[in-house]
Design an enzyme around this catalytic site. Structure first.
Site, short mmCIF file in Angstrom:
data_model
loop_
_atom_site.label_atom_id
_atom_site.label_comp_id
_atom_site.label_asym_id
_atom_site.label_seq_id
_atom_site.Cartn_x
_atom_site.Cartn_y
_atom_site.Cartn_z
N CYS A 40 47.62 61.46 44.71
CA CYS A 40 46.43 61.52 45.56
C CYS A 40 46.83 61.85 47.00
O CYS A 40 47.90 61.44 47.46
CB CYS A 40 45.70 60.19 45.51
SG CYS A 40 44.23 60.12 46.55
N SER A 42 45.74 60.57 49.58
CA SER A 42 45.70 59.40 50.46
C SER A 42 47.10 58.85 50.78
O SER A 42 47.35 58.40 51.89
CB SER A 42 44.84 58.29 49.85
OG SER A 42 43.49 58.70 49.83
N1 LIG Z 1 37.06 57.38 50.51
C1 LIG Z 1 37.90 57.04 49.55
O1 LIG Z 1 37.78 55.99 48.93
C2 LIG Z 1 39.01 58.00 49.17
C3 LIG Z 1 39.72 57.79 47.99
C4 LIG Z 1 40.70 58.73 47.65
C5 LIG Z 1 40.97 59.80 48.48
N2 LIG Z 1 40.26 59.94 49.63
C6 LIG Z 1 40.47 61.08 50.52
O2 LIG Z 1 39.75 62.19 50.00
C7 LIG Z 1 40.34 63.39 50.52
C8 LIG Z 1 40.59 64.36 49.38
O3 LIG Z 1 41.67 63.88 48.60
P1 LIG Z 1 42.33 64.80 47.48
O4 LIG Z 1 43.37 63.99 46.83
O5 LIG Z 1 41.28 65.47 46.68
O6 LIG Z 1 43.04 65.91 48.41
P2 LIG Z 1 43.49 67.40 48.01
O7 LIG Z 1 44.42 67.83 49.07
O8 LIG Z 1 43.92 67.43 46.59
O9 LIG Z 1 42.13 68.25 48.08
C9 LIG Z 1 41.53 68.65 49.28
C10 LIG Z 1 40.93 70.04 49.05
O10 LIG Z 1 40.20 70.42 50.21
C11 LIG Z 1 40.44 71.80 50.45
N3 LIG Z 1 40.14 72.05 51.86
C12 LIG Z 1 40.85 71.64 52.95
N4 LIG Z 1 40.21 72.01 54.09
C13 LIG Z 1 39.07 72.64 53.71
C14 LIG Z 1 37.99 73.22 54.42
N5 LIG Z 1 37.94 73.21 55.75
N6 LIG Z 1 36.99 73.78 53.71
C15 LIG Z 1 37.00 73.79 52.35
N7 LIG Z 1 38.01 73.24 51.63
C16 LIG Z 1 39.02 72.66 52.29
C17 LIG Z 1 41.90 72.00 50.06
O11 LIG Z 1 42.20 73.35 49.79
C18 LIG Z 1 42.00 71.11 48.83
O12 LIG Z 1 41.69 71.82 47.64
C19 LIG Z 1 41.60 62.95 51.26
O13 LIG Z 1 41.30 62.81 52.64
C20 LIG Z 1 41.88 61.59 50.66
O14 LIG Z 1 42.67 60.77 51.49
C21 LIG Z 1 39.29 59.06 49.99
ZN LIG Z 2 43.53 58.02 46.04
#
Ligand SMILES: NC(=O)c1ccc[n+]([C@@H]2O[C@H](COP(=O)([O-])OP(=O)(O)OC[C@H]3O[C@@H](n4cnc5c(N)ncnc54)[C@H](O)[C@@H]3O)[C@@H](O)[C@H]2O)c1
Ligand SMILES: [Zn+2]
Ligand SMILES: [Zn+2]
Length: 381
Positions: A40, A42
């Site tokens: 992940c 995170s």
């Molecule tokens: N709130 C919560 O409880 C929680 C839980 C888990 C993860 N998260 C967070 O969620 C987010 C996503 O996590 P993930 O593991 O899917 O990350 P990831 O890196 O796998 O996916 C992020 C995606 O966003 C795309 N992206 C980046 N900037 C962009 C933009 N400006 N426009 C369009 N697309 C864009 C990337 O190409 C990528 O495919 C992270 O910030 C992570 O820390 C939050």
């Molecule tokens: Zn996570």
């Protein structure tokens, strides 16, 4: 016992795979042999420094963020239970939840176990049972663990509060990714956004989290599901998960949403990019309909505290901007439920993990996350 785990010794360093010493489970704790762990985004916020507490603040609050074993998306088999553990026994298959559920606090008892008060201690990195460490480096130094779990290792000890028994016939590697990414993404659309049949839903960022928001929105019957993603092949992949339209940037999405809804705009927008960006809030709000909602799931750098927001439109368009932890889901209820949907062929998990890595190759796995190779990378032990 001796086992191996990926440790982050400080901000900006690589993950270091080392032999560690793991204590037996104490009261309320469970020793688990893990099948693997999802990668992940995170956990990377600690490595990049997004979530690194400034040294003076850390000292004042007695917070030690490093060394830490990463990983909070795991599943495996129970090997041993400590005194007082009643919900699982050796041999049981379990998924691990990145938020504990104590069952005793006001949040748990109001049906919001994702906000369990024990979660307040997540950042301390110790066992939530007695705030001491079960994981120690080869030199005997206490190691913290990510989200009370530390799934970047072949074995871990976790509190029963984070351990969820699942059916034996669920492949453990599928259960692992439901421990964070799947539930967080799906719940961001289904619970936090509240997508309904006929809605127009926009998901900004379709990685491990956002792709599950896409499938959550589609499952709820949204008429239009717009996947906004900078990486070309992920936009195509989003169609497999239920996207009806795609856009390569949020600006493109603003235009597209206006056209396909004939100016009514989007009912729900989920922001799930890798690193939260304050500049995405204004365009996300601007493509949200009257009475619509923007859900912020992405994690921001700690220093990011300012956002541009049109307060007049917020009021008179009655728009909502909300955050969500764990997709506002109840892990003990939703993790088994989502796995049942997978078993019934109604939730896509097989398509989610695009590459597997050995524990030793964890840094390559995260490199692949950054270079856009993966929806979800998976460490298999
Ligand atoms: N709130 C919560 O409880 C929680 C839980 C888990 C993860 N998260 C967070 O969620 C987010 C996503 O996590 P993930 O593991 O899917 O990350 P990831 O890196 O796998 O996916 C992020 C995606 O966003 C795309 N992206 C980046 N900037 C962009 C933009 N400006 N426009 C369009 N697309 C864009 C990337 O190409 C990528 O495919 C992270 O910030 C992570 O820390 C939050
Ligand atoms: Zn996570
Ligand atoms: Zn609780």
């Amino acid at each position: 016992m001796k086992t191996r785990a990926a440790i982050l010794w400080g901000q900006g360093q690589d993950w270091s795979v080392e032999e560690i010493e793991l204590d037996p489970p104490k009261t309320g704790e469970v020793l688990i042999k893990l099948v693997g762990s999802g990668l992940c985004h995170s956990d990377e916020h600690l490595r990049t420094g997004d979530l690194t507490v400034p040294a003076d603040v850390a000292q004042a609050l007695s917070i030690h963020q490093y060394p830490v074993i990463g990983g909070h998306e795991g599943a495996g088999e129970v090997v041993e239970v400590g005194p007082g553990v009643t919900s699982v026994k050796p041999g049981d298959h379990v998924a691990l939840s990145f938020m504990p559920a104590c069952g005793k606090c006001p949040s748990c008892n109001s049906g919001r176990t994702n906000l369990c008060d024990v979660g307040a201690f997540l950042g301390l990195g110790m066992q939530p049972t007695d705030f001491t460490a079960r994981h120690h480096s080869g030199a005997g130094q206490d190691l913290q663990i990510s989200c009370f779990l530390g799934t970047f290792g072949e074995y871990t000890v976790a509190s029963e509060m984070s351990v969820i028994k699942i059916d034996d016939d669920i492949p453990l590697e599928k259960a692992a990714v439901v421990g964070c990414g799947v539930t967080t993404g799906w719940g961001s659309a289904v619970y936090a956004a509240g997508v309904k049949a006929g809605d127009t839903a926009v998901i900004v960022g379709t990685g491990g989290i956002g792709m599950n928001a896409v499938q959550g929105a589609a499952m709820m019957g949204a008429e239009n599901v717009i996947a906004v993603e900078t990486v070309d092949w992920k936009r195509e992949k989003a169609r497999e998960f239920g996207a009806t339209h795609t856009a390569a940037s949020i600006e493109e999405a603003v235009q597209l949403v206006g056209e396909i809804t004939r100016g009514r705009l989007a009912d729900k927008v989920v922001i799930s990019v890798g690193v939260a960006d304050a500049d995405l809030i204004a365009p996300a709000m601007s493509m949200t309909a009257k009475g619509g909602r923007v859900v912020h799931t992405a994690v921001a750098p700690l220093a990011q505290t300012e956002v541009k927001l049109d307060l007049t439109e917020l009021t008179f368009w009655q728009r909502e901007l909300v955050g969500t932890v764990f997709g506002s889901a109840n892990p003990r209820y939703d993790i088994p439920r989502l796995l049942a949907l997978y078993k019934a062929g109604k939730l896509k998990l097989d398509e989610l993990v695009t590459n597997e890595y050995k524990l030793d190759d964890i840094n390559r796995g995260y490199d692949d996350m950054y270079n856009g190779t993966n929806i979800r990378g998976f460490l298999r032990y």
